[in-house]
Scaffold this active site. Sequence first.
Site, PDB file in Angstrom:
ATOM      1  N   HIS A 194       0.846  -1.208   0.000  1.00  0.00           N
ATOM      2  CA  HIS A 194       0.000   0.000   0.000  1.00  0.00           C
ATOM      3  C   HIS A 194       0.879   1.254   0.000  1.00  0.00           C
ATOM      4  O   HIS A 194       0.600   2.214  -0.714  1.00  0.00           O
ATOM      5  CB  HIS A 194      -0.891   0.046   1.256  1.00  0.00           C
ATOM      6  N   LYS A 214     -18.395  -6.813   7.172  1.00  0.00           N
ATOM      7  CA  LYS A 214     -17.163  -7.528   6.806  1.00  0.00           C
ATOM      8  C   LYS A 214     -16.275  -7.644   8.031  1.00  0.00           C
ATOM      9  O   LYS A 214     -15.978  -6.643   8.681  1.00  0.00           O
ATOM     10  CB  LYS A 214     -16.446  -6.723   5.698  1.00  0.00           C
ATOM     11  N   ARG A 228      -1.525  -5.820  -8.499  1.00  0.00           N
ATOM     12  CA  ARG A 228      -0.335  -6.621  -8.197  1.00  0.00           C
ATOM     13  C   ARG A 228      -0.011  -7.593  -9.323  1.00  0.00           C
ATOM     14  O   ARG A 228       1.144  -7.819  -9.645  1.00  0.00           O
ATOM     15  CB  ARG A 228      -0.554  -7.414  -6.898  1.00  0.00           C
ATOM     16  N   SER A 265      -2.822  -8.028   2.523  1.00  0.00           N
ATOM     17  CA  SER A 265      -3.109  -7.921   3.957  1.00  0.00           C
ATOM     18  C   SER A 265      -3.499  -9.282   4.517  1.00  0.00           C
ATOM     19  O   SER A 265      -3.129  -9.634   5.642  1.00  0.00           O
ATOM     20  CB  SER A 265      -4.251  -6.924   4.191  1.00  0.00           C
TER      21      SER A 265
HETATM   22  O1  PNS Z   1      -8.521  -3.065   0.101  1.00  0.00           O
HETATM   23  P1  PNS Z   1      -9.688  -3.617  -0.644  1.00  0.00           P
HETATM   24  O2  PNS Z   1     -10.531  -4.471   0.271  1.00  0.00           O
HETATM   25  O3  PNS Z   1      -9.272  -4.316  -1.908  1.00  0.00           O
HETATM   26  O4  PNS Z   1     -10.588  -2.350  -1.076  1.00  0.00           O
HETATM   27  C1  PNS Z   1     -11.816  -2.548  -1.766  1.00  0.00           C
HETATM   28  C2  PNS Z   1     -12.645  -1.254  -1.792  1.00  0.00           C
HETATM   29  C3  PNS Z   1     -12.819  -0.700  -0.396  1.00  0.00           C
HETATM   30  C4  PNS Z   1     -11.938  -0.228  -2.660  1.00  0.00           C
HETATM   31  C5  PNS Z   1     -14.008  -1.594  -2.445  1.00  0.00           C
HETATM   32  O5  PNS Z   1     -14.541  -2.717  -1.813  1.00  0.00           O
HETATM   33  C6  PNS Z   1     -15.014  -0.450  -2.326  1.00  0.00           C
HETATM   34  O6  PNS Z   1     -14.875   0.568  -2.976  1.00  0.00           O
HETATM   35  N1  PNS Z   1     -16.038  -0.658  -1.462  1.00  0.00           N
HETATM   36  C7  PNS Z   1     -17.090   0.305  -1.232  1.00  0.00           C
HETATM   37  C8  PNS Z   1     -18.401  -0.165  -1.892  1.00  0.00           C
HETATM   38  C9  PNS Z   1     -18.331   0.165  -3.371  1.00  0.00           C
HETATM   39  O7  PNS Z   1     -18.379   1.315  -3.746  1.00  0.00           O
HETATM   40  N2  PNS Z   1     -18.148  -0.876  -4.213  1.00  0.00           N
HETATM   41  C10 PNS Z   1     -17.860  -0.666  -5.627  1.00  0.00           C
HETATM   42  C11 PNS Z   1     -19.020  -0.928  -6.509  1.00  0.00           C
HETATM   43  S1  PNS Z   1     -19.265  -2.661  -6.651  1.00  0.00           S
END
Ligand code: PNS
Length: 161
Positions: free
Chosen positions: A17, A41, A90, A128
Amino acid sequence: MRKAVYPGSFDPLTNGHLDIIDRALEIVDHLVIAVLHNSAKKSLLTIEQRIDLISEVMKKRSNVSIKMFSGLLVDFCRGNDIKIVIRGLRAVSDFDYEHAVFLMNRNLFSKLETVFLMSSGEHSFISSTMIKEVASYGGHIADRVPDVVNSKLKEIYGKKD
Ligand code: PNS
């Protein structure tokens, strides 16, 4: 001013990150690190712990702010006048998911642009989830996460160096 958001769960923040954050700061004027609070979650760290750790690591960087968000990322972006999303890629295995989210976000907010940064080689295998698994068995993660994160995971899993 070019303002972007770097959203994620950050459970916990890793050097992968950090690599994306520092490279994003080369191309934007201000970066908002948006930490997802999703009560549905299960996370290892509370939202407060995740934000505290990121704040500690970011304290020497002046053009970064850290915010919590819940709900849709597009709503957070609209509410904070942000039109650029930064995401790290990645490997090819990340692509399908990121592409689907990109398309959905664009569908919900057509002005939103996502900039994908390819992870540097040494970080391309870190997640993570893997960090937590290795730490939970007492494995060495010190060179994969910031020091404060390493200490927090040791505290949680009760391991000493
Ligand atoms: O670190 P991560 O878990 O890969 O991050 C994922 C994240 C937080 C970017 C994604 O899950 C997100 O934007 N969640 C908020 C809900 C949303 O807007 N989803 C996208 C449309 S499906």
